[in-house]
Motif scaffolding. Structure first.
Motif, PDB file in Angstrom:
ATOM      1  N   ASN A  71      39.822  41.832  37.772  1.00  0.00           N
ATOM      2  CA  ASN A  71      41.000  40.982  37.858  1.00  0.00           C
ATOM      3  C   ASN A  71      42.141  41.828  38.429  1.00  0.00           C
ATOM      4  OD1 ASN A  71      40.029  38.414  36.754  1.00  0.00           O
ATOM      5  ND2 ASN A  71      39.762  39.566  34.847  1.00  0.00           N
ATOM      6  N   GLU A  72      43.334  41.299  38.461  1.00  0.00           N
ATOM      7  CA  GLU A  72      44.451  42.019  39.056  1.00  0.00           C
ATOM      8  C   GLU A  72      44.986  43.087  38.084  1.00  0.00           C
ATOM      9  OE1 GLU A  72      47.384  39.205  40.273  1.00  0.00           O
ATOM     10  OE2 GLU A  72      45.943  37.938  41.358  1.00  0.00           O
ATOM     11  N   GLN A  87      43.373  44.053  43.495  1.00  0.00           N
ATOM     12  CA  GLN A  87      42.177  43.422  42.954  1.00  0.00           C
ATOM     13  C   GLN A  87      40.993  43.935  43.754  1.00  0.00           C
ATOM     14  OE1 GLN A  87      42.270  39.158  42.547  1.00  0.00           O
ATOM     15  NE2 GLN A  87      40.401  39.109  41.328  1.00  0.00           N
TER      16      GLN A  87
END
Length: 281
Positions: A71-72, A87
């Motif tokens: 994920n970020e 990401q």
């Protein structure tokens, strides 16, 4: 080349490799993107949304970038030392640059440059082979008619046929007695050729293998690969191969020669050199 366009050229899985090396247990402080329109990928359990999703769709999507594998999260760049929201994907790393104008608000990390630096420690890729090439050929000389000291073959992995020598790099395709079968060879440009599969064991170290050779009981050369003027050395790139389930890697190749006789490969590794004799008849 085994795939049809547009899938005949694909990026290496540099994103996956970089993520595994840098975050073996996963990156900390990841934020799940829950913006409207974001997508959950069940294959990896990660979400993709916002400007990263827009960029992913506009630039090849799954085929070009791969699945999201994180994920970020925030990451300090090794290129400029600044911190960006990133990401990771199988084939890329997206960086958010909200300070830029469109279409440059998402940029890719310099994975190729980082991989090259890590793999070759700042040298050019060819340098590793140049270093190996400085080693002289240390192959015996036989008198005409003298018995050929052929290497014997054995099964070293259930994935391959009999392999010659003691490893950790072996030629496969010359049987258990080290015989280059001239009757089964093909010819191109005055050079005969047969397929030889080189295999590397799980304990192979280094990034490169250089293979050369010559005739032991005469003056003929040993060459490699296809073409009317084949090369006199074979370069095996270790890091470019994917190990099988048993940890072995392999490189398909061709061994070229002009006629019968006793020959030998010299296999130069980072920490040693191997001599593997065989007979062409």
């Amino acid at each position: 080349p085994e795939k049809q366009p547009p899938y005949d050229v694909l990026l290496s899985l540099l994103g996956s490799l970089r993520y595994q090396q840098k975050y073996p247990t996963g990156a900390a402080m990841q934020e799940v993107n829950t913006l409207p329109g974001s997508i959950l990928f069940p294959q990896t359990g990660k979400r993709l949304g916002g400007v990263f999703l827009e960029y992913w769709r506009a630039n090849g999507g799954l085929a070009q970038q791969g699945y999201p594998i994180s994920n970020e999260f925030e990451e300090k760049s090794e290129i400029d030392g600044k911190t960006y929201i990133v990401q990771y994907f199988e084939r890329a790393v997206f960086e958010s640059h909200p300070e830029n104008n469109l279409p440059y608000r998402v940029l890719l990390s310099h994975l190729g440059a980082l991989r090259l630096k890590a793999k070759y420690a700042g040298r050019e890729p060819g340098d590793v082979y140049a270093s190996l090439r400085t080693r002289p050929l240390r192959l015996p000389v036989l008198a005409p008619g003298q018995s050929c000291p052929r290497a014997s073959g054995r099964i070293v992995s259930p994935s391959f046929g009999p392999a010659l020598g003691n490893g950790p790099v072996y030629p496969v395709g010359l049987g258990t007695e080290g015989i280059y079968d001239l009757a089964g060879a093909q010819e191109e440009g005055g050079w005969l050729y047969v397929k030889v599969l080189w295999v590397g064991s799980p304990d192979l170290r280094g990034t490169a293998v250089l293979i050369r050779g010559r005739q032991l009981d005469g003056a003929s050369e040993l060459r490699f690969e296809r073409g009317p003027d084949p090369t006199n050395e074979l370069r095996l790139h270790v890091d470019d191969r994917t190990p099988d389930a048993n940890g072995w890697i392999d490189w398909p190749s061709y061994t070229r020669l002009r006629g019968p006789g006793c020959y030998a490969y010299q296999v130069d590794l980072s920490d040693r050199s191997l001599v593997i004799p065989f007979e062409a008849r």
